[in-house]
Design an enzyme around this catalytic site. Structure first.
Site, PDB file in Angstrom:
ATOM      1  N   LYS A   5       0.742  -1.213   0.204  1.00  0.00           N
ATOM      2  CA  LYS A   5      -0.189  -0.057  -0.163  1.00  0.00           C
ATOM      3  C   LYS A   5       0.747   1.392  -0.003  1.00  0.00           C
ATOM      4  CE  LYS A   5      -4.154  -1.889   2.232  1.00  0.00           C
ATOM      5  NZ  LYS A   5      -4.976  -1.998   3.169  1.00  0.00           N
ATOM      6  N   ASP A  58       5.276  -0.536  11.964  1.00  0.00           N
ATOM      7  CA  ASP A  58       3.944  -1.369  12.448  1.00  0.00           C
ATOM      8  C   ASP A  58       4.100  -0.702  13.785  1.00  0.00           C
ATOM      9  OD1 ASP A  58       1.729  -2.579  13.536  1.00  0.00           O
ATOM     10  OD2 ASP A  58       2.373  -4.518  12.784  1.00  0.00           O
ATOM     11  N   ASN A  89       1.890  10.504  12.870  1.00  0.00           N
ATOM     12  CA  ASN A  89       0.329  10.791  12.359  1.00  0.00           C
ATOM     13  C   ASN A  89      -0.332   9.363  12.720  1.00  0.00           C
ATOM     14  OD1 ASN A  89      -2.097  11.367  10.586  1.00  0.00           O
ATOM     15  ND2 ASN A  89      -1.074   9.954   9.431  1.00  0.00           N
ATOM     16  N   TYR A  91     -10.199   6.320  22.849  1.00  0.00           N
ATOM     17  CA  TYR A  91      -9.394   7.065  21.708  1.00  0.00           C
ATOM     18  C   TYR A  91      -9.149   8.379  22.566  1.00  0.00           C
ATOM     19  CZ  TYR A  91      -8.568   9.859  17.504  1.00  0.00           C
ATOM     20  OH  TYR A  91      -7.616  10.745  16.678  1.00  0.00           O
ATOM     21  N   LYS A 109      -5.546  10.460  23.280  1.00  0.00           N
ATOM     22  CA  LYS A 109      -4.998  11.644  22.789  1.00  0.00           C
ATOM     23  C   LYS A 109      -4.731  12.732  23.898  1.00  0.00           C
ATOM     24  CE  LYS A 109      -5.134  10.357  18.809  1.00  0.00           C
ATOM     25  NZ  LYS A 109      -3.678  10.307  17.978  1.00  0.00           N
TER      26      LYS A 109
END
Length: 331
Positions: free
Chosen positions: A66, A90, A116, A202, A206
């Site tokens: 990819k 990974d 990112n 999540y 963060k």
């Protein structure tokens, strides 16, 4: 975004600036790493760096095929050959993180790193013995960042420039109270499947990112404005990426209605990592292309104590995998 109206105002009325409008050659001669660069915001940020004249941009991703497809797509759309490289990374594997960082020691210079890559899922999973969001978004992200700091520092010394290490975080950190802060050990509490609120996980990951950045830059580093590497964090805002595709219908619909394009989100990443916002962003949270205030919890005395606790729990985890990693921070 301290309130939902502020969030809406940002989403509907602010467009991240194109760094090329400020300086068409803003990345000229630079070497840049973007993790999770084969899709979404990372892909768009990579395109932007290529347009800005970067000498080398490393697409760091889990799937090499990819990554190669993304490379060929960018080469065709930007008519630029010989700039892009695809390296395997990974974040669900500490061995992969360490191998990637070791490979980076061969780079003659390194000017910007955009961390990112990350995950958002509604399912409880374990990665390297920890809940997956915490392992990937926090532990592996900072493992890689701290392993790259000596390389960034070396580049600063040889080039006379000041490199950037930018962590991509989220305004979603406003929307958690970090319930695990009541536990004696925050990371241990987050590793417990029983009672885990995965719709909040999540957000928690963060928040932990921002707490670590603030403690690292304000306490561990000391003078963040004189440190040879600018360490900051940025939210791209809500974007129409694939990040929440595993979290049910509601987040997906929400993104479609209010989300920015991934191109706009990619611009935000680039601006934070050395474009528009600049070196004064050291240790700061960036939103809408400017230094912004993180959540009230982060800014409070309680937040400073939480940041210290999180750092002191994170360091032994990192040191077990990478002995001496914290020593590499020192100038």
């Amino acid at each position: 975004m301290s309130s939902f109206p502020a969030f809406l105002k940002s989403q509907l009325f602010y467009t991240p600036r194109d760094p090329l409008s400020t300086d068409p050659a803003f990345a000229a001669g630079k070497t840049i790493i973007v993790t999770g660069a084969n899709t979404g915001l990372g892909l768009e940020a990579t395109k932007c760096f290529v347009r800005g004249g970067a000498q080398t941009v490393i697409i760091a991703c889990r799937n090499l095929s990819k990554g190669e497809a993304a490379k060929h797509s960018i080469e065709e759309s930007e008519n630029s050959k010989g700039v892009l490289q695809v390296w395997e990374l990974d974040l669900s594997s500490y061995a992969s993180v360490k191998a990637f960082a070791k490979r980076c020691e061969t780079i003659p210079r390194l000017d910007s790193v955009v961390l990112n890559a990350g995950i958002a899922t509604g399912r409880f999973q374990r990665v390297e013995g920890h809940e997956a969001h915490i392992a990937v978004n926090v532990i592996s992200t900072f493992m890689l960042g701290l392993l790259l700091l000596p390389i960034l520092r070396r580049s600063a010394a040889t080039t006379g420039s000041r490199p950037f290490l930018t962590i991509v975080t989220s305004e979603m950190h406003f929307w958690t109270t970090l319930p695990q802060k009541k536990s004696p050990n925050i990371f241990a509490a987050l590793d417990q499947e029983k009672g885990a609120d995965m719709m909040d996980r999540y957000n928690v990951s963060k928040l932990l990112q921002i707490l670590v950045v603030r403690h690292l830059t304000r306490v561990v580093i000391g003078d963040r404005f004189r440190y040879p590497v600018v360490v900051n964090c940025v939210t791209p805002g809500l974007c129409r990426s694939e990040l929440v595709k595993d979290m049910g219908l509601t987040p997906v619909v929400f993104k479609k209605l209010l989300g920015r394009t991934v191109e706009m989100g990619g611009r935000a990443l680039v601006n934070a990592a050395g474009g528009l916002v600049g070196k004064e962003s050291a240790g700061e949270y960036i939103a809408d292309d400017r230094i912004s205030e993180p959540s009230p919890l982060v800014r409070s005395e309680e937040g400073a104590e939480l940041a210290k606790r999180v750092w002191e729990e994170l360091v032994p985890i990192l040191e077990r995998e990478c002995p001496g990693i914290v020593a590499g921070i020192a100038v």
